[in-house]
Motif scaffolding. Structure first.
Motif, PDB file in Angstrom:
ATOM      1  N   LEU A 147       0.943  -1.134  -0.056  1.00  0.00           N
ATOM      2  CA  LEU A 147       0.047   0.106  -0.097  1.00  0.00           C
ATOM      3  C   LEU A 147       0.822   1.117  -0.034  1.00  0.00           C
ATOM      4  O   LEU A 147       1.472   1.428   0.918  1.00  0.00           O
ATOM      5  CB  LEU A 147      -0.733  -0.206   1.158  1.00  0.00           C
ATOM      6  CG  LEU A 147      -1.558   1.447   1.538  1.00  0.00           C
ATOM      7  CD1 LEU A 147      -2.673   1.546   0.486  1.00  0.00           C
ATOM      8  CD2 LEU A 147      -2.413   1.243   2.834  1.00  0.00           C
TER       9      LEU A 147
ATOM     10  N   ILE B 198       0.869   5.392  -1.303  1.00  0.00           N
ATOM     11  CA  ILE B 198       0.045   6.732  -1.874  1.00  0.00           C
ATOM     12  C   ILE B 198       1.127   7.777  -2.198  1.00  0.00           C
ATOM     13  O   ILE B 198       2.208   8.036  -1.409  1.00  0.00           O
ATOM     14  CB  ILE B 198      -0.905   7.235  -0.884  1.00  0.00           C
ATOM     15  CG1 ILE B 198      -2.171   6.383  -0.201  1.00  0.00           C
ATOM     16  CG2 ILE B 198      -1.732   8.413  -1.388  1.00  0.00           C
ATOM     17  CD1 ILE B 198      -2.686   5.584  -1.404  1.00  0.00           C
TER      18      ILE B 198
ATOM     19  N   GLN C  23       1.982   1.885  10.304  1.00  0.00           N
ATOM     20  CA  GLN C  23       0.793   2.701  10.363  1.00  0.00           C
ATOM     21  C   GLN C  23      -0.358   2.191  11.035  1.00  0.00           C
ATOM     22  O   GLN C  23      -1.531   2.071  10.219  1.00  0.00           O
ATOM     23  CB  GLN C  23       0.509   3.345   8.821  1.00  0.00           C
ATOM     24  CG  GLN C  23       1.622   3.803   8.080  1.00  0.00           C
ATOM     25  CD  GLN C  23       2.263   5.060   8.595  1.00  0.00           C
ATOM     26  OE1 GLN C  23       1.710   5.881   9.348  1.00  0.00           O
ATOM     27  NE2 GLN C  23       3.400   5.295   8.129  1.00  0.00           N
TER      28      GLN C  23
ATOM     29  N   LYS D  35      -8.325   2.999  11.450  1.00  0.00           N
ATOM     30  CA  LYS D  35      -9.465   3.557  10.500  1.00  0.00           C
ATOM     31  C   LYS D  35     -10.194   2.853   9.407  1.00  0.00           C
ATOM     32  O   LYS D  35     -11.196   3.030   9.008  1.00  0.00           O
ATOM     33  CB  LYS D  35      -8.846   5.033   9.971  1.00  0.00           C
ATOM     34  CG  LYS D  35      -8.497   5.986  11.100  1.00  0.00           C
ATOM     35  CD  LYS D  35      -9.668   6.711  11.585  1.00  0.00           C
ATOM     36  CE  LYS D  35      -9.138   7.749  12.335  1.00  0.00           C
ATOM     37  NZ  LYS D  35      -9.844   9.066  12.534  1.00  0.00           N
TER      38      LYS D  35
ATOM     39  N   GLY E 191      -7.913  10.571   1.556  1.00  0.00           N
ATOM     40  CA  GLY E 191      -8.725   9.229   1.500  1.00  0.00           C
ATOM     41  C   GLY E 191      -8.592   8.285   0.753  1.00  0.00           C
ATOM     42  O   GLY E 191      -9.174   7.347   0.590  1.00  0.00           O
TER      43      GLY E 191
ATOM     44  N   GLN F 211      -1.416  12.311  -0.272  1.00  0.00           N
ATOM     45  CA  GLN F 211      -1.693  11.891   1.025  1.00  0.00           C
ATOM     46  C   GLN F 211      -2.712  12.595   1.803  1.00  0.00           C
ATOM     47  O   GLN F 211      -3.107  13.697   1.249  1.00  0.00           O
ATOM     48  CB  GLN F 211      -0.486  11.861   2.037  1.00  0.00           C
ATOM     49  CG  GLN F 211       0.363  10.625   1.396  1.00  0.00           C
ATOM     50  CD  GLN F 211       1.637  10.556   2.468  1.00  0.00           C
ATOM     51  OE1 GLN F 211       2.666  11.664   2.249  1.00  0.00           O
ATOM     52  NE2 GLN F 211       2.148   9.836   3.416  1.00  0.00           N
TER      53      GLN F 211
ATOM     54  N   GLY G 151      -5.817   6.242   0.551  1.00  0.00           N
ATOM     55  CA  GLY G 151      -5.218   4.922   1.181  1.00  0.00           C
ATOM     56  C   GLY G 151      -6.528   4.140   1.490  1.00  0.00           C
ATOM     57  O   GLY G 151      -6.593   2.835   1.339  1.00  0.00           O
TER      58      GLY G 151
HETATM   59  C1  LIG Z   1      -0.345   5.290   5.304  1.00  0.00           C
HETATM   60  C2  LIG Z   1      -0.931   5.719   3.880  1.00  0.00           C
HETATM   61  C3  LIG Z   1      -1.367   4.488   3.226  1.00  0.00           C
HETATM   62  C4  LIG Z   1      -2.313   6.522   4.175  1.00  0.00           C
HETATM   63  O1  LIG Z   1      -2.917   6.786   3.060  1.00  0.00           O
HETATM   64  P1  LIG Z   1      -3.597   8.257   2.870  1.00  0.00           P
HETATM   65  O2  LIG Z   1      -4.181   8.291   1.663  1.00  0.00           O
HETATM   66  O3  LIG Z   1      -2.598   9.364   3.216  1.00  0.00           O
HETATM   67  O4  LIG Z   1      -4.642   8.146   4.173  1.00  0.00           O
HETATM   68  P2  LIG Z   1      -6.225   8.252   4.121  1.00  0.00           P
HETATM   69  O5  LIG Z   1      -6.410   9.696   3.845  1.00  0.00           O
HETATM   70  O6  LIG Z   1      -7.017   7.274   3.095  1.00  0.00           O
HETATM   71  O7  LIG Z   1      -6.622   8.229   5.649  1.00  0.00           O
HETATM   72  C5  LIG Z   1      -7.914   7.470   6.111  1.00  0.00           C
HETATM   73  C6  LIG Z   1      -7.863   7.866   7.495  1.00  0.00           C
HETATM   74  O8  LIG Z   1      -6.675   7.412   8.189  1.00  0.00           O
HETATM   75  C7  LIG Z   1      -6.083   8.627   8.799  1.00  0.00           C
HETATM   76  N1  LIG Z   1      -4.905   8.158   8.786  1.00  0.00           N
HETATM   77  C8  LIG Z   1      -3.935   8.414   7.659  1.00  0.00           C
HETATM   78  N2  LIG Z   1      -2.703   8.113   8.030  1.00  0.00           N
HETATM   79  C9  LIG Z   1      -2.406   7.875   9.376  1.00  0.00           C
HETATM   80  C10 LIG Z   1      -1.569   7.602  10.262  1.00  0.00           C
HETATM   81  N3  LIG Z   1      -0.431   7.434   9.734  1.00  0.00           N
HETATM   82  N4  LIG Z   1      -1.901   7.473  11.550  1.00  0.00           N
HETATM   83  C11 LIG Z   1      -3.102   7.591  11.967  1.00  0.00           C
HETATM   84  N5  LIG Z   1      -4.245   7.927  11.057  1.00  0.00           N
HETATM   85  C12 LIG Z   1      -4.009   7.758   9.943  1.00  0.00           C
HETATM   86  C13 LIG Z   1      -6.687   9.804   7.967  1.00  0.00           C
HETATM   87  O9  LIG Z   1      -6.649  10.897   9.305  1.00  0.00           O
HETATM   88  C14 LIG Z   1      -8.106   9.444   8.052  1.00  0.00           C
HETATM   89  O10 LIG Z   1      -8.863   9.584   8.945  1.00  0.00           O
HETATM   90  P3  LIG Z   1     -10.334   9.687   8.905  1.00  0.00           P
HETATM   91  O11 LIG Z   1     -11.084   8.840   7.919  1.00  0.00           O
HETATM   92  O12 LIG Z   1     -11.015  10.070  10.113  1.00  0.00           O
HETATM   93  O13 LIG Z   1     -10.534  11.228   8.032  1.00  0.00           O
HETATM   94  C15 LIG Z   1      -0.031   6.502   2.839  1.00  0.00           C
HETATM   95  O14 LIG Z   1       0.023   7.709   3.862  1.00  0.00           O
HETATM   96  C16 LIG Z   1       1.090   6.002   2.746  1.00  0.00           C
HETATM   97  O15 LIG Z   1       1.154   5.775   1.399  1.00  0.00           O
HETATM   98  N6  LIG Z   1       2.375   6.311   3.371  1.00  0.00           N
HETATM   99  C17 LIG Z   1       3.551   5.731   3.060  1.00  0.00           C
HETATM  100  C18 LIG Z   1       3.674   4.352   2.857  1.00  0.00           C
HETATM  101  C19 LIG Z   1       3.038   3.406   3.824  1.00  0.00           C
HETATM  102  O16 LIG Z   1       3.317   3.728   4.938  1.00  0.00           O
HETATM  103  N7  LIG Z   1       2.114   2.497   3.399  1.00  0.00           N
HETATM  104  C20 LIG Z   1       1.893   1.550   4.424  1.00  0.00           C
HETATM  105  C21 LIG Z   1       2.703   0.189   4.097  1.00  0.00           C
HETATM  106  S1  LIG Z   1       1.448  -1.056   4.990  1.00  0.00           S
END
Ligand SMILES: CC(C)(COP(=O)(O)OP(=O)(O)OC[C@H]1O[C@@H](n2cnc3c(N)ncnc32)[C@H](O)[C@@H]1OP(=O)(O)O)[C@@H](O)C(=O)NCCC(=O)NCCS
Length: 175
Positions: A94, A96, A131, A137, A104, A101, A106
């Motif tokens: 996963l 983004i 994460q 969430k 929504g 980022q 992710g």
């Molecule tokens: C972690 C990641 C996948 C999140 O994707 P994103 O599109 O930024 O997250 P979203 O906007 O879909 O967030 C959905 C919800 O989760 C929350 N959220 C997102 N990242 C979060 C975090 N690190 N910690 C706590 N909450 C988080 C958001 O606030 C949102 O909450 P809401 O529904 O109450 O508004 C993205 O930031 C990413 O690619 N990070 C780097 C790579 C990584 O860590 N991948 C995961 C490997 S398993």
């Protein structure tokens, strides 16, 4: 214009472009490889080779952003659903785009994988992650690393942190 990020260069994405979610194709592999590589270089996830991506291409859902002129079909996000056992699949790979980022995407991609899982009557999902809050969430719960299904360790041997793993195990039952 590009975002220069260590050795990986990601194409710009128009932040306001409409998003389309679809299954990955072989022609997407370079873009998926770059996006996962970008976050792997920052210690957030496991790097995946083009070969591994092509072998598992049917696992992946993509979020595609509307194009800038010079980069049609920009990759805003990717997420995989990989079967581990008859009763368990892993949400993996996963990532983004850093410019997308917090919009929504992710959650949208995890939900797309969840829909696929439900379509095949899969009872549970697993994920390794740093994460925890994000996966909570998405309806996952943290579980202890003891007594996990043996298949969840399948990718760990090629991870640099195999001996000293800080990743969190997350689990979700699908009713
Ligand atoms: C972690 C990641 C996948 C999140 O994707 P994103 O599109 O930024 O997250 P979203 O906007 O879909 O967030 C959905 C919800 O989760 C929350 N959220 C997102 N990242 C979060 C975090 N690190 N910690 C706590 N909450 C988080 C958001 O606030 C949102 O909450 P809401 O529904 O109450 O508004 C993205 O930031 C990413 O690619 N990070 C780097 C790579 C990584 O860590 N991948 C995961 C490997 S398993």
């Amino acid at each position: 214009m590009t975002l220069a990020l260590d050795s990986i260069i990601l194409p710009d994405i128009h932040p306001d472009a409409p998003i389309t979610v679809r299954k990955a194709k072989l022609s997407d592999i370079d873009a998926i490889h770059a996006l996962i590589g970008y976050w792997a270089a920052r210690g957030q996830m496991l790097v995946r080779s083009r070969t591994l991506l092509s072998e598992n291409i049917r696992d992946f859902q993509l979020a595609l952003a509307g194009p800038l002129e010079e980069m049609p079909g920009g990759l805003a996000g990717v997420c995989g659903l990989h079967m581990l056992a008859p009763d368990l699949a892993e949400v993996r790979g996963l990532a983004i785009h850093p410019a997308m980022q917090g919009r929504g995407l992710g959650k949208t991609l995890v939900e797309a994988c969840e829909r696929e899982a439900r379509e095949i009557d899969l009872p549970a999902l697993f994920a390794w992650t740093y994460q925890q809050g994000f996966f909570e969430k998405c309806g996952f719960t943290r579980i202890e690393k003891t007594n996990l299904h043996p298949k969840v360790w399948s990718e760990c041997q090629r991870c640099a942190f195999f001996e000293n793993c800080n990743e969190i195990a997350m689990y979700r039952t699908l009713d």
